[in-house]
Scaffold this motif. Sequence first.
Motif, PDB file in Angstrom:
ATOM      1  N   MET A 174     -80.455  51.231 -29.763  1.00  0.00           N
ATOM      2  CA  MET A 174     -80.186  49.848 -30.164  1.00  0.00           C
ATOM      3  C   MET A 174     -79.428  49.834 -31.482  1.00  0.00           C
ATOM      4  N   ALA A 175     -78.473  48.964 -31.615  1.00  0.00           N
ATOM      5  CA  ALA A 175     -77.547  49.002 -32.728  1.00  0.00           C
ATOM      6  C   ALA A 175     -77.870  47.990 -33.811  1.00  0.00           C
ATOM      7  N   ILE A 176     -79.139  47.734 -34.045  1.00  0.00           N
ATOM      8  CA  ILE A 176     -79.468  46.680 -35.010  1.00  0.00           C
ATOM      9  C   ILE A 176     -79.203  47.098 -36.442  1.00  0.00           C
ATOM     10  N   GLY A 177     -78.834  48.350 -36.664  1.00  0.00           N
ATOM     11  CA  GLY A 177     -78.419  48.764 -38.001  1.00  0.00           C
ATOM     12  C   GLY A 177     -77.049  48.190 -38.334  1.00  0.00           C
ATOM     13  N   LYS A 178     -76.326  47.722 -37.316  1.00  0.00           N
ATOM     14  CA  LYS A 178     -74.976  47.204 -37.527  1.00  0.00           C
ATOM     15  C   LYS A 178     -75.021  45.710 -37.826  1.00  0.00           C
ATOM     16  N   ASP A 179     -73.953  45.240 -38.477  1.00  0.00           N
ATOM     17  CA  ASP A 179     -73.795  43.796 -38.583  1.00  0.00           C
ATOM     18  C   ASP A 179     -72.796  43.378 -37.505  1.00  0.00           C
ATOM     19  N   MET A 180     -72.275  42.197 -37.598  1.00  0.00           N
ATOM     20  CA  MET A 180     -71.405  41.655 -36.550  1.00  0.00           C
ATOM     21  C   MET A 180     -70.096  42.434 -36.434  1.00  0.00           C
ATOM     22  N   SER A 181     -69.727  43.232 -37.460  1.00  0.00           N
ATOM     23  CA  SER A 181     -68.465  43.943 -37.415  1.00  0.00           C
ATOM     24  C   SER A 181     -68.512  45.125 -36.447  1.00  0.00           C
ATOM     25  N   GLY A 182     -69.702  45.607 -36.096  1.00  0.00           N
ATOM     26  CA  GLY A 182     -69.835  46.674 -35.117  1.00  0.00           C
ATOM     27  C   GLY A 182     -69.873  46.084 -33.717  1.00  0.00           C
ATOM     28  N   THR A 183     -69.802  46.958 -32.699  1.00  0.00           N
ATOM     29  CA  THR A 183     -69.887  46.491 -31.322  1.00  0.00           C
ATOM     30  C   THR A 183     -71.348  46.243 -30.965  1.00  0.00           C
ATOM     31  N   LEU A 184     -71.639  45.059 -30.492  1.00  0.00           N
ATOM     32  CA  LEU A 184     -73.003  44.679 -30.150  1.00  0.00           C
ATOM     33  C   LEU A 184     -73.113  44.323 -28.673  1.00  0.00           C
ATOM     34  N   THR A 185     -74.298  44.563 -28.103  1.00  0.00           N
ATOM     35  CA  THR A 185     -74.622  44.032 -26.787  1.00  0.00           C
ATOM     36  C   THR A 185     -75.379  42.737 -27.043  1.00  0.00           C
ATOM     37  N   ILE A 186     -74.836  41.628 -26.584  1.00  0.00           N
ATOM     38  CA  ILE A 186     -75.386  40.302 -26.899  1.00  0.00           C
ATOM     39  C   ILE A 186     -75.753  39.578 -25.604  1.00  0.00           C
ATOM     40  N   VAL A 187     -76.969  39.049 -25.558  1.00  0.00           N
ATOM     41  CA  VAL A 187     -77.360  38.185 -24.443  1.00  0.00           C
ATOM     42  C   VAL A 187     -77.341  36.753 -24.949  1.00  0.00           C
ATOM     43  N   VAL A 188     -76.655  35.880 -24.203  1.00  0.00           N
ATOM     44  CA  VAL A 188     -76.588  34.457 -24.530  1.00  0.00           C
ATOM     45  C   VAL A 188     -77.365  33.704 -23.452  1.00  0.00           C
ATOM     46  N   VAL A 189     -78.388  32.950 -23.872  1.00  0.00           N
ATOM     47  CA  VAL A 189     -79.148  32.120 -22.939  1.00  0.00           C
ATOM     48  C   VAL A 189     -78.589  30.705 -23.066  1.00  0.00           C
ATOM     49  N   GLU A 190     -77.816  30.305 -22.064  1.00  0.00           N
ATOM     50  CA  GLU A 190     -77.122  29.017 -22.108  1.00  0.00           C
ATOM     51  C   GLU A 190     -76.946  28.491 -20.681  1.00  0.00           C
ATOM     52  N   GLU A 191     -77.533  27.319 -20.412  1.00  0.00           N
ATOM     53  CA  GLU A 191     -77.461  26.750 -19.061  1.00  0.00           C
ATOM     54  C   GLU A 191     -76.132  26.045 -18.785  1.00  0.00           C
ATOM     55  N   ASP A 192     -75.488  25.514 -19.815  1.00  0.00           N
ATOM     56  CA  ASP A 192     -74.238  24.772 -19.645  1.00  0.00           C
ATOM     57  C   ASP A 192     -73.055  25.746 -19.575  1.00  0.00           C
ATOM     58  N   ARG A 193     -72.333  25.723 -18.435  1.00  0.00           N
ATOM     59  CA  ARG A 193     -71.267  26.706 -18.213  1.00  0.00           C
ATOM     60  C   ARG A 193     -70.145  26.588 -19.243  1.00  0.00           C
ATOM     61  N   ASP A 194     -69.704  25.374 -19.563  1.00  0.00           N
ATOM     62  CA  ASP A 194     -68.602  25.191 -20.513  1.00  0.00           C
ATOM     63  C   ASP A 194     -68.973  25.699 -21.900  1.00  0.00           C
ATOM     64  N   ARG A 195     -70.206  25.395 -22.322  1.00  0.00           N
ATOM     65  CA  ARG A 195     -70.649  25.871 -23.631  1.00  0.00           C
ATOM     66  C   ARG A 195     -70.763  27.394 -23.620  1.00  0.00           C
ATOM     67  N   ALA A 196     -71.240  27.950 -22.514  1.00  0.00           N
ATOM     68  CA  ALA A 196     -71.360  29.406 -22.408  1.00  0.00           C
ATOM     69  C   ALA A 196     -69.989  30.062 -22.554  1.00  0.00           C
ATOM     70  N   VAL A 197     -68.983  29.497 -21.900  1.00  0.00           N
ATOM     71  CA  VAL A 197     -67.619  30.047 -21.992  1.00  0.00           C
ATOM     72  C   VAL A 197     -67.123  29.993 -23.440  1.00  0.00           C
ATOM     73  N   ALA A 198     -67.365  28.876 -24.130  1.00  0.00           N
ATOM     74  CA  ALA A 198     -66.928  28.732 -25.527  1.00  0.00           C
ATOM     75  C   ALA A 198     -67.624  29.756 -26.424  1.00  0.00           C
ATOM     76  N   ILE A 199     -68.907  29.974 -26.167  1.00  0.00           N
ATOM     77  CA  ILE A 199     -69.671  30.942 -26.968  1.00  0.00           C
ATOM     78  C   ILE A 199     -69.143  32.353 -26.726  1.00  0.00           C
ATOM     79  N   VAL A 200     -68.953  32.708 -25.457  1.00  0.00           N
ATOM     80  CA  VAL A 200     -68.453  34.044 -25.128  1.00  0.00           C
ATOM     81  C   VAL A 200     -67.084  34.259 -25.759  1.00  0.00           C
ATOM     82  N   ASP A 201     -66.194  33.254 -25.680  1.00  0.00           N
ATOM     83  CA  ASP A 201     -64.864  33.369 -26.283  1.00  0.00           C
ATOM     84  C   ASP A 201     -64.962  33.616 -27.786  1.00  0.00           C
ATOM     85  N   ALA A 202     -65.849  32.863 -28.454  1.00  0.00           N
ATOM     86  CA  ALA A 202     -66.010  33.026 -29.902  1.00  0.00           C
ATOM     87  C   ALA A 202     -66.551  34.415 -30.236  1.00  0.00           C
ATOM     88  N   LEU A 203     -67.488  34.903 -29.429  1.00  0.00           N
ATOM     89  CA  LEU A 203     -68.047  36.237 -29.670  1.00  0.00           C
ATOM     90  C   LEU A 203     -66.980  37.309 -29.471  1.00  0.00           C
TER      91      LEU A 203
END
Length: 200
Positions: free
Chosen positions: A1-30
């Motif tokens: 697990m890469a929790i020693g890293k900050d956002m500048s490293g490559t992270l595996t991120i799970v997003v819990v989001e029911e709204d598809r449009d918001r999920a797409v916006a979040i993924v794009d920003a990430l």
Amino acid sequence: MAIGKDMSGTLTIVVVEEDRDRAVAIVDALMDSGDHEVHVIADPSGLARKIAAHAPDIVLIDIDHPTRDMMEELTLASGPLDRPVAMFVSGAAGGLAQAAIESGVSAYVVDGLAPDRLKPVIDTAIARFRMFRQMRTELAETRRALEERKVIDRAKGLLMKAKGIDEDAAYALLRKTAMDQGRRVAEVAEALVTASGLLS
């Protein structure tokens, strides 16, 4: 697990989001903030299993109008003691912020998940998680040391009574036995206390 890293490293991120449009916006920003591996969970049923399958470095949960039951379920399922969890809610949710933080959520953000705020929130959640994990580790080590000290003191008392020696001599005997056997003093003390309990 890469929790020693900050956002500048490559992270595996799970997003819990029911709204598809918001999920797409979040993924794009990430993806704009780094080359991250992002998984979206739209259906929160079986959340713990779904999150565990991805072994993420961080979990982002976006909820419109959370209830206390929903918060507790999401918090338990997202494993805040195992990884940083950032929870985004749309409006003030009464005393739920306190409940979320007490259950281990690393970041609780009111007014929803705004893509431009993702990086600082994730960096803060990871830093806070690392700090609390270190505190939990130190607390566990302190408790273990106290328990070992109690066992060693009991073993010294048994030796003092059985051999008619003082405390220093009893400890020296425990230490010599531990060295001879290649074991820790606490292990020898535990064995002596256990044997004494069986014989009494």
